[in-house]
Write an enzyme that holds these catalytic residues in place. Sequence first.
Site, PDB file in Angstrom:
ATOM      1  N   GLU A  25       0.437 -49.801 -31.123  1.00  0.00           N
ATOM      2  CA  GLU A  25      -1.136 -50.512 -30.697  1.00  0.00           C
ATOM      3  C   GLU A  25      -1.682 -49.046 -30.206  1.00  0.00           C
ATOM      4  OE1 GLU A  25      -0.562 -53.449 -27.260  1.00  0.00           O
ATOM      5  OE2 GLU A  25      -0.217 -54.172 -29.261  1.00  0.00           O
ATOM      6  N   TYR A  38     -12.046 -42.875 -13.331  1.00  0.00           N
ATOM      7  CA  TYR A  38     -10.385 -42.493 -13.237  1.00  0.00           C
ATOM      8  C   TYR A  38     -10.180 -41.151 -12.654  1.00  0.00           C
ATOM      9  CZ  TYR A  38     -10.163 -45.953 -17.245  1.00  0.00           C
ATOM     10  OH  TYR A  38     -10.610 -47.273 -17.969  1.00  0.00           O
ATOM     11  N   CYS A  49     -28.860 -41.486 -10.530  1.00  0.00           N
ATOM     12  CA  CYS A  49     -28.992 -41.762  -9.187  1.00  0.00           C
ATOM     13  C   CYS A  49     -27.829 -42.034  -8.262  1.00  0.00           C
ATOM     14  CB  CYS A  49     -30.220 -42.573  -8.956  1.00  0.00           C
ATOM     15  SG  CYS A  49     -31.378 -41.687  -7.743  1.00  0.00           S
ATOM     16  N   TYR A  74     -12.778 -44.248 -25.038  1.00  0.00           N
ATOM     17  CA  TYR A  74     -13.233 -44.582 -24.086  1.00  0.00           C
ATOM     18  C   TYR A  74     -14.448 -43.774 -23.421  1.00  0.00           C
ATOM     19  CZ  TYR A  74      -8.703 -46.832 -24.365  1.00  0.00           C
ATOM     20  OH  TYR A  74      -7.477 -47.421 -24.700  1.00  0.00           O
TER      21      TYR A  74
HETATM   22  C1  LIG Z   1      -5.957 -50.586 -24.228  1.00  0.00           C
HETATM   23  C2  LIG Z   1      -4.769 -51.049 -24.856  1.00  0.00           C
HETATM   24  C3  LIG Z   1      -3.962 -50.406 -25.760  1.00  0.00           C
HETATM   25  C4  LIG Z   1      -4.353 -48.833 -26.276  1.00  0.00           C
HETATM   26  O1  LIG Z   1      -4.055 -48.181 -25.123  1.00  0.00           O
HETATM   27  P1  LIG Z   1      -4.263 -46.483 -25.345  1.00  0.00           P
HETATM   28  O2  LIG Z   1      -3.731 -45.912 -24.368  1.00  0.00           O
HETATM   29  O3  LIG Z   1      -5.639 -46.173 -25.716  1.00  0.00           O
HETATM   30  O4  LIG Z   1      -3.351 -46.027 -26.467  1.00  0.00           O
HETATM   31  C5  LIG Z   1      -2.914 -51.068 -26.748  1.00  0.00           C
HETATM   32  N1  LIG Z   1      -2.539 -52.136 -26.350  1.00  0.00           N
HETATM   33  C6  LIG Z   1      -3.342 -53.144 -25.189  1.00  0.00           C
HETATM   34  C7  LIG Z   1      -2.801 -54.338 -25.033  1.00  0.00           C
HETATM   35  C8  LIG Z   1      -4.264 -52.381 -24.740  1.00  0.00           C
HETATM   36  O5  LIG Z   1      -4.982 -53.132 -23.826  1.00  0.00           O
END
Ligand SMILES: *Cc1c(COP(=O)(O)O)cnc(C)c1O
Length: 416
Positions: free
Chosen positions: A274, A317, A346, A375
Site C-alpha cells: 500500500e 517533520y 505569520c 503529502y
Molecule cells: C500512510 C499510509 C500508507 C502510505 O504510506 P507511504 O509512506 O506514503 O507509502 C499506507 N498504509 C497506511 C495504513 C497508511 O496509513
Amino acid sequence: MLTTHNKVSNKNNFFGNTTPIDLIKEYGSPLYVYNENIMRERCRELKNLLTYPNFSVNFSVKANSNLSLLKIALEEGLNADAMSPGEIFVELKAGFSSEQILYISNNVSKEEMQYAIDRDILVSVDSLSQLESYGQINNGGKICIRFNPGVGAGHHEKVITGGKKTKFGVDPSLIPEIKDILSKYNLNLVGINQHIGSLFMEGDKYIEGVESLLTIAENFDDLEFVDMGGGFGIPYKKLEDEKRLDLESLGKKLDKVLFDWTARYGKQITFKIEPGRYIVAECGNLLGSVYSLKENYGMKYVGTDLGFNVLKRPVMYNSHHDIEIFRESNIPSNKTETVNIVGNICESGDIIAKDRTLPEIFEGDIINVLDAGAYGYCMASNYNNRLRPAEVLVTSEGNVKLIRRRDTYEDLIRNF
Ligand SMILES: *Cc1c(COP(=O)(O)O)cnc(C)c1O
C-alpha cells in the site's frame, strides 16, 4: 533563462513543452505541477516488484487524492486504499470499483463503517473494540484486521506507525480474544494488514515486518490476502545524488519469503502493498515566487509565497526538499550564498528550506521545490486565509492540463 540550478527537472524534462515561468504566468503562484510520465513509471516499478503471481498494489491515496492522478493510477492497474469515507468517495468517483478498495480505518464511528459496508467495501479494523463494533453492525460479514507486529520504521517519530509505542494495529498477543469476537459475530477474517511506517530506504526492516506478519497469519485458516503495508521511500536529496531504494533486491528477497510461506500455508493467497509516497512524491513539484530579499542579523532570508499552508512537510517533520531556481533573464552572478527560504505566513517557523547554500537568488526568481507530490497539496490549508494553489499536469505529450483550479476568495466563505 538561468540554467545553472535546475538539473533534476531538466534531466527528467519535467516541464515538457512549457517552462515554470510560463506556468506561473498562466496559473498563478504558487502552483503544484505533476508529470504524468514519472507517475506512470513509479506505478509500473511497483507493479513489477514481485514475480509472485497474486500481487496487487493499492495506492494509498492520502498521499495525493487529485482525481486526475487517481485515474492514472487506475489506468496503471493499481487498486486503492482509503483512510476515510471521503477517500472512499473520491476513489469511487475516479472509477475504482468496490472490490478494488480497502478501507483501513482507525478509531472510527459505526456510521463510518456503515458507509463502507453499504458500498461493499472491505473494512480493516485496528482494535478489539472496533472489531466488536463492526460485528454489531455487520454480523456474518467479511473483515480485515490491522496488526502491529512490534517493529516500526520511518524517517521521523511522527510517521513510524508500527512498533511498541504507536497507536496503530492490534497486539498479536490478543489473537485468542480476536477469535472469540470473530466467532461471536460469525465474521469471516479474509485479510490481515500492517503498515509499519513511512519512508524506508533499506528493505530489511520491511521484510522483517512482513515475516512477523506472516507468523501472525498462520493463526488464521481462511485468509484471502495479506497486506504488507506501504512506506517505500524516495530519495529527497537528489542534488547530492542520494541512492534510490533498491527495489530489485527488495523484490527478490520478498519473493522468496512469500513463495516459501505460501508453500507452507498451502494456498497462494494474494499479497498487497500500500504505497503512497513512492507513487506520487517525485512526479510533483511545487513552484513559488521570490518577492523579497533581506538580511536579518547576519542571516539572509529569501521571502516567497511558499508558506506552510502550501507545503507543510518541512515544518511538520523537519523534512528536506531540494530547491531549484528558475529565472527569466540571465542576470550575471556566479556567487553562491547560504539562505533561509521562507513563506508569507505569520509564524517564525514558516521556513521551507533552512541554511541552504544556493546560487544567488534575486527578486522575481521562481523557486521549484522538488518531490512535493506526496503529502503536499493534500495537507495544504487556507491558514491565514490564503488560497490553495492550482494543480496542473504535464501530460505524456508534454502539454499542460489544469487538474484543479486555484481556490477563489469566494471559496473562503463558501460554508457560511
Ligand atoms: C500512510 C499510509 C500508507 C502510505 O504510506 P507511504 O509512506 O506514503 O507509502 C499506507 N498504509 C497506511 C495504513 C497508511 O496509513
